[in-house]
Design a protein around this motif. Sequence first.
Motif: not given
Length: 309
Positions: A71-79
């Motif tokens: 998931v992309q949240l603003d400038e970050k991507v989380h797995k």
Amino acid sequence: MTAPTRSRTSSDQAQIPHFSLYGEAGTIEDPAFVHIENITSRSSAHGWIIKPHRHGRMFQMICMFSGGVEVQLDEKVHKLEGPWAITIPPGSVHGFCFKPETLGMVLTLAEPMLSDASYSRSRPYFEPLLSTPMTIAFEQDGPQLAQLQRLLRQIESELNCPDTGRALMCEWLAHAVLMTLRRQLDLHGLSAEAANTPSATLAAFRQQVEAHFRDHWTVVEYANSLGTSAARLNRLCKQLLDKTAKAVPQSRLLLEAKRRLIYTRSNLDEIAYDLGFQDPAYFSRFFKRATGLTPGRFRSENNFDTTPE
């Protein structure tokens, strides 16, 4: 508890589309609006991928019961793998690449439901959830996850049955969902993304607007209260809300004027003064410029009071 993240450096951030409801164009004006759907019904039709986009006036929560997502949240991507909740404040860029057959629910709430007077007592509890995107971990067999699942399924049931008080029940259940998320945050410690993000600045601006729209603050005054510049605040509003910074408090002022005209018996001068206008004639001009109707005409066309004179 935070998720693994990596920075997103793509230059296409400026081209992020602005959607109203999970990829659909339009606006939502109903202040009691609640929507829920399962992850499969929307994402499977698109190959389990939802491209990065933003919602200007809605809060969204994705609760993943099983499976995985990038998931992309603003400038970050989380797995993320397993049970997680993802909170998305208005204006935050978000996109998803789910693993096939991921199970979960998507809850969407219209912003006015979380900013009107009835919400004021809840604000201290929910503000962390509404100020910046979050990823919140749940234990697979934990009581908080079971409670969250029950609440979401009850909202789904309410929306599918025309029972008495359906909209109000959905609002109450939505607040219970938010409180469940807040309690889960407390279990693991507040684990928000850095507070100095565009979404966090926008959330702080909304708080200041709610506190000072009757004071008729200028954009410069709002910017000073946030420790930023008027130009940056205006850029953020245009980028995340598709409107100018000046239009945000004016929209809130207009909404309050409409509420007073419809739901109170105050005369026009009283309403004008209560809303911070020193000249009732200027209030009338402001209202007509925004709606095309004089305040008196608007009241007569939206008269919910059927008591005979």
